[in-house]
Motif scaffolding. Structure first.
Motif, mmCIF file in Angstrom:
data_model
loop_
_atom_site.group_PDB
_atom_site.id
_atom_site.type_symbol
_atom_site.label_atom_id
_atom_site.label_comp_id
_atom_site.label_asym_id
_atom_site.label_seq_id
_atom_site.Cartn_x
_atom_site.Cartn_y
_atom_site.Cartn_z
ATOM 1 N N GLY A 188 0.786 -1.225 0.000
ATOM 2 C CA GLY A 188 0.000 0.000 0.000
ATOM 3 C C GLY A 188 0.816 1.272 0.000
ATOM 4 N N ALA A 189 2.151 1.169 -0.073
ATOM 5 C CA ALA A 189 2.979 2.370 -0.089
ATOM 6 C C ALA A 189 2.807 3.126 -1.402
ATOM 7 C CB ALA A 189 4.447 2.002 0.108
ATOM 8 N N ARG A 190 2.783 4.444 -1.326
ATOM 9 C CA ARG A 190 2.741 5.262 -2.537
ATOM 10 C C ARG A 190 4.069 5.188 -3.280
ATOM 11 N NH1 ARG A 190 0.094 10.220 -3.497
ATOM 12 N NH2 ARG A 190 -1.657 9.252 -2.362
ATOM 13 N N TYR A 191 5.171 5.129 -2.512
ATOM 14 C CA TYR A 191 6.512 5.013 -3.088
ATOM 15 C C TYR A 191 7.292 3.962 -2.298
ATOM 16 C CZ TYR A 191 5.131 9.499 -5.014
ATOM 17 O OH TYR A 191 4.430 10.493 -5.650
ATOM 18 N N LEU A 192 8.172 3.241 -2.981
ATOM 19 C CA LEU A 192 9.059 2.261 -2.356
ATOM 20 C C LEU A 192 10.475 2.519 -2.846
ATOM 21 C CD1 LEU A 192 9.766 -0.371 -0.816
ATOM 22 C CD2 LEU A 192 9.142 -1.627 -2.904
ATOM 23 N N PHE A 193 11.402 2.694 -1.900
ATOM 24 C CA PHE A 193 12.812 2.887 -2.221
ATOM 25 C C PHE A 193 13.611 1.649 -1.817
ATOM 26 C CE2 PHE A 193 11.360 7.287 -1.643
ATOM 27 C CZ PHE A 193 11.939 7.930 -2.730
ATOM 28 N N THR A 194 14.440 1.142 -2.738
ATOM 29 C CA THR A 194 15.417 0.100 -2.427
ATOM 30 C C THR A 194 16.638 0.314 -3.314
ATOM 31 O OG1 THR A 194 14.645 -1.475 -4.112
ATOM 32 C CG2 THR A 194 13.620 -1.629 -1.921
ATOM 33 N N ASN A 195 17.772 -0.262 -2.909
ATOM 34 C CA ASN A 195 18.853 -0.382 -3.877
ATOM 35 C C ASN A 195 18.704 -1.740 -4.565
ATOM 36 O OD1 ASN A 195 20.094 -2.368 -2.224
ATOM 37 N ND2 ASN A 195 21.351 -0.831 -1.179
ATOM 38 N N ALA A 196 19.594 -2.049 -5.498
ATOM 39 C CA ALA A 196 19.431 -3.268 -6.288
ATOM 40 C C ALA A 196 19.485 -4.516 -5.418
ATOM 41 C CB ALA A 196 20.504 -3.324 -7.373
ATOM 42 N N TYR A 197 20.420 -4.548 -4.465
ATOM 43 C CA TYR A 197 20.510 -5.711 -3.584
ATOM 44 C C TYR A 197 19.270 -5.818 -2.708
ATOM 45 C CZ TYR A 197 22.032 -8.904 0.056
ATOM 46 O OH TYR A 197 22.097 -9.956 0.938
ATOM 47 N N GLU A 198 18.838 -4.693 -2.162
ATOM 48 C CA GLU A 198 17.660 -4.702 -1.296
ATOM 49 C C GLU A 198 16.396 -5.114 -2.041
ATOM 50 O OE1 GLU A 198 19.370 -1.076 1.529
ATOM 51 O OE2 GLU A 198 17.854 -0.695 -0.016
ATOM 52 N N SER A 199 16.322 -4.818 -3.329
ATOM 53 C CA SER A 199 15.142 -5.218 -4.086
ATOM 54 C C SER A 199 15.039 -6.734 -4.136
ATOM 55 C CB SER A 199 15.173 -4.629 -5.507
ATOM 56 O OG SER A 199 16.228 -5.182 -6.270
ATOM 57 N N ALA A 200 16.182 -7.419 -4.300
ATOM 58 C CA ALA A 200 16.182 -8.884 -4.287
ATOM 59 C C ALA A 200 15.895 -9.406 -2.880
ATOM 60 C CB ALA A 200 17.518 -9.409 -4.792
ATOM 61 N N LEU A 201 16.489 -8.777 -1.869
ATOM 62 C CA LEU A 201 16.262 -9.195 -0.494
ATOM 63 C C LEU A 201 14.802 -8.991 -0.096
ATOM 64 C CD1 LEU A 201 17.381 -10.219 2.196
ATOM 65 C CD2 LEU A 201 18.009 -7.843 2.757
ATOM 66 N N LEU A 202 14.219 -7.890 -0.538
ATOM 67 C CA LEU A 202 12.821 -7.621 -0.234
ATOM 68 C C LEU A 202 11.911 -8.697 -0.825
ATOM 69 C CD1 LEU A 202 11.023 -4.252 -0.152
ATOM 70 C CD2 LEU A 202 10.071 -6.018 -1.619
#
Length: 327
Positions: A188-202
């Motif tokens: 439900g977040a309007r925006y989501l911030f991650t770096n490339a590694y965090e996107s995989a971890l998420l």
């Protein structure tokens, strides 16, 4: 747009090791590492992701609300944030604990080894976003950055209950959060911030595919270091924004925070996401050239010239117009 930034407030102790960490690691002995690195430089700077992002927003002419917990040693830091345009009225000051500490050593390859002491940050869970919302006369966007995990979850739940749009930025805390907690922060977040590694971890933490994450957030901003930023689209593609080339790198600490500040400031000023990402990349490059996360000096004319050089005249004109009045 009134932006509130919740997240850590810390003091950074930044050291430089004149060598490569990798050269000190012995294959087959990594299960019992005992290393000491002789650093040849120490800088003590203000930091913390919440304070860094709020500082950047203040530099770009906004008056962000900083929400977090600091320690008994916060008075001087608070004064400097106030001078930078940050509203610190919602910072909880502990009666007994010190402000959080980030101790980081960077090697010649710009790899980093760091330790974070929470200190007063643990008291952030006692801050009530509903009270801040009422006292401030309304919050238009709440960024929930890395902080005390209970605080992050409570702030997110309260914001959703009050229909305050959320920018989710779990970053360093992804390693500590379980599946349901990460899902609660992201969904439900309007925006989501991650770096490339965090996107995989998420994705690993949530059990959701990239498409399932996209379907649950409004906009996903993924940073790729020297390769810039990507913005996944609903159709499954990606818009990409290249980074600003920075030959004279002084210190990578806080670069992601500056990018977030530039992106959110761009949105607040009416820029489209790609233009906002270009502003974020330009501010990130400025931070790369200084030691410390809040030591950079923003000169609008130089920022505009950088944007024109990298992204073209049309981008520079759009961003100049959005930042009109910033000095």
């Amino acid at each position: 747009m009134r932006i509130a930034v919740s997240g850590s407030i810390a003091t950074d102790h930044l050291m430089v090791f004149p060598g490569r960490f990798a050269d000190q690691l012995i294959e087959g002995q990594l299960e019992s590492v005992s290393l000491s690195f002789l650093a040849d430089r120490l800088e003590i700077r203000r930091g913390g992701v919440g304070a860094n992002i709020a500082f950047g927003l203040g530099q770009l002419g906004l008056r962000p609300l900083l929400i977090g917990a600091a320690g008994v040693d916060f008075a001087e830091y608070e004064r400097l944030l106030d001078e930078a345009g940050v509203d610190t009225a919602s910072v909880r000051v502990s009666e007994s604990l010190h402000t959080a500490r980030f101790v980081c050593t960077t090697d010649d390859d710009e790899n980093q080894i760091a330790t974070f002491y929470a200190g007063a940050m643990a008291e952030a869970r006692h801050i009530d976003i509903a009270e801040v919302h009422e006292r401030a006369g309304g919050i238009d966007l709440l960024l929930v950055g890395a902080d005390d995990p209970d605080a992050m979850l409570r702030h997110t739940a309260t914001a959703h209950r009050l229909a305050i749009p959320v920018a989710a930025d779990p970053s360093q805390q992804l390693a500590r959060l379980d599946r349901e907690q990460v899902r609660a922060l992201v969904d439900g977040a309007r925006y989501l911030f991650t770096n490339a590694y965090e996107s995989a971890l998420l994705q690993e933490r949530t059990g959701w595919s990239e498409r399932e994450v996209r379907d649950r957030v409004g906009n996903w901003i993924i940073t790729h270091g020297a390769d810039g930023v990507s913005l996944p689209t609903a159709a499954g593609g990606r818009q990409t924004v290249p980074a600003v080339p920075t030959p004279n790198v002084a210190d990578p600490t806080g670069v992601g925070d500056a990018l977030r500040a530039g992106f959110l400031a761009g949105l607040a000023r009416g820029l489209a996401p790609v233009r906002a990402a270009q502003l974020g990349c330009a501010l990130a490059a400025l931070v790369l050239t200084s030691v410390g996360t809040q030591e950079y000096k923003l000169l609008p004319a130089e920022l505009s010239a950088t944007i024109e050089r990298v992204y073209g005249r049309a981008a520079a004109q759009d961003i100049e117009q959005a930042l009109e009045g910033v000095s």
